[in-house]
Design an enzyme around this catalytic site. Sequence first.
Site, PDB file in Angstrom:
ATOM      1  N   SER A  15       0.849  -1.114  -0.113  1.00 41.43           N
ATOM      2  CA  SER A  15       0.161   0.032   0.043  1.00 41.43           C
ATOM      3  C   SER A  15       0.848   1.142  -0.094  1.00 41.43           C
ATOM      4  CB  SER A  15      -0.943   0.036   1.283  1.00 41.43           C
ATOM      5  OG  SER A  15      -1.792   1.057   1.101  1.00 41.43           O
ATOM      6  N   ASN A  16       0.333   2.320   0.274  1.00 41.42           N
ATOM      7  CA  ASN A  16       1.217   3.611   0.261  1.00 41.42           C
ATOM      8  C   ASN A  16       0.538   4.467   1.526  1.00 41.42           C
ATOM      9  OD1 ASN A  16      -1.255   5.294  -0.536  1.00 41.42           O
ATOM     10  ND2 ASN A  16      -1.021   3.950  -2.208  1.00 41.42           N
ATOM     11  N   ARG A  17       1.030   5.519   1.731  1.00 45.37           N
ATOM     12  CA  ARG A  17       0.792   6.495   2.926  1.00 45.37           C
ATOM     13  C   ARG A  17      -0.466   7.084   2.876  1.00 45.37           C
ATOM     14  NH1 ARG A  17       5.269   6.423   6.488  1.00 45.37           N
ATOM     15  NH2 ARG A  17       7.519   5.974   5.221  1.00 45.37           N
ATOM     16  N   SER A  18      -1.237   7.064   1.858  1.00 47.52           N
ATOM     17  CA  SER A  18      -2.288   8.098   1.607  1.00 47.52           C
ATOM     18  C   SER A  18      -3.294   7.588   2.910  1.00 47.52           C
ATOM     19  CB  SER A  18      -2.970   7.800   0.462  1.00 47.52           C
ATOM     20  OG  SER A  18      -4.272   8.400   0.361  1.00 47.52           O
TER      21      SER A  18
END
Length: 437
Positions: A226-229
């Site tokens: 995933s990512n930091r959003s």
Amino acid sequence: MLGVSGSVAAYKAIELCRLLMSEGARVLPVMTEAARRFVGEATFSALASEPVPAGLWTSVDPSPHTRLAREADMVVVAPATARLLGALANGICDDLLTAVLLATRAPVMVCPAMHTEMWENVAVMENAARLRSRGIVVLGPTSGPLAGGDEGLGRLVEPTAVLDAVRGILAGLHGAASDGTVARDGTVARDGTGSDGPATRDLAGVRVLISAGGTREPIDPVRYISNRSSGKQGYALAREATVRGADVVLVTAAEGMEPPVGSEVVAVETSREMERELMARCQDADVVVMAAAVADFRPARIQAQKISKADGVPDMALEATPDILSELVEVRRPGQVIVGFAAETHDVVPRARMKMAAKRVDLMVANDVSVPGAGFGHDTNAVEIIAADGASTSVPMTTKAAVARAVFDSVVDCLAKSSKESAARGKDPAKSSKEEF
Ligand code: CTP
């Protein structure tokens, strides 16, 4: 009007009452008999704008329910018990609070609080669904510690979240923005200073589709990429559009966020699910805003069983995810406005302009996520909004709510331009062909 029913969470209603009063609201408190067993009537009488009325039969006022029902600009019940939801869903009034709820024409919001088993009971779920279908806002519950040392879904949403929702609903009613404060006369200022004036309902009847959050691409049953959003910017966009009168659908991969009041929320996890939900809905939208951070890569194969460390470091092949924004542009409806976000760490504006040209969007929001306080996870952001004609609007560091406002100001300009252009061509935008774009 603040209604308090009999849950141990009634103590939080004291804080809510205090918060509402400090925002300048006039708070009319009403308590059920059971609520009085959890918290003292004297506390509310001391904090609120008037004393807690005795009850339907014991009040000195000959018709306390109709007076309160008429005086209230909004009725909030926090906490709302299973009994309260059941009574309201079925039109039963057997005390002052339920009588006011039946008699009022003001918007109603209920904030359930109960044990998980009770909240998940089919009868309670059906009652909550019935209330929602009648336009009553059901805010929460959330997950967390419950009475008696239990843990799970059923916890009352925090008083600050209730306050935000009250602001949002009253703002919608009075035609102002959702992050303003509620003034004594019930109007809402945009920024608490009153300097910015109320917002217009310039998106009334406009259908807006928004994506938010970072997608999660499974590796095996316990791991994902995933990512930091955080989804905060997407949620702020949904709130802003709702306040300005739009019909909003929010397709979100964000976790742990309070649903924005008034939006239809579609929860997704992966880029594949996000693609499916957005593509299924885009033809019904006048505006599409891709604020989601869609993962660019996903494991080519999802392992059915948990990968064990004992098997060594996995040799994991990745594949590209679909570029949803490009797909949306490909099937763009005539007159539809499409907004992209470009999260960058360097050469921000030039890279955003390049992405804009490649993706053929109407607006590109360039977001320098390397600036402290901007982008992923923060409540603040700083962006540059680039239009198709090359013009750009700089939004220096501010709240994500204010960024959302600036984005929709630009969207409104695009909508106006597009309807002007189609009028000049003597065409209904809905009837022109896709090729013209
Ligand atoms: N986007 C999308 N689908 C993807 C990746 C991105 O719809 N698979 C959308 C995002 O929601 C955003 C815009 O495309 O509105 C730009 O996303 P960004 O991550 O900044 O750019 P990418 O296209 O992924 O390009 P790069 O990885 O080179 O930065």
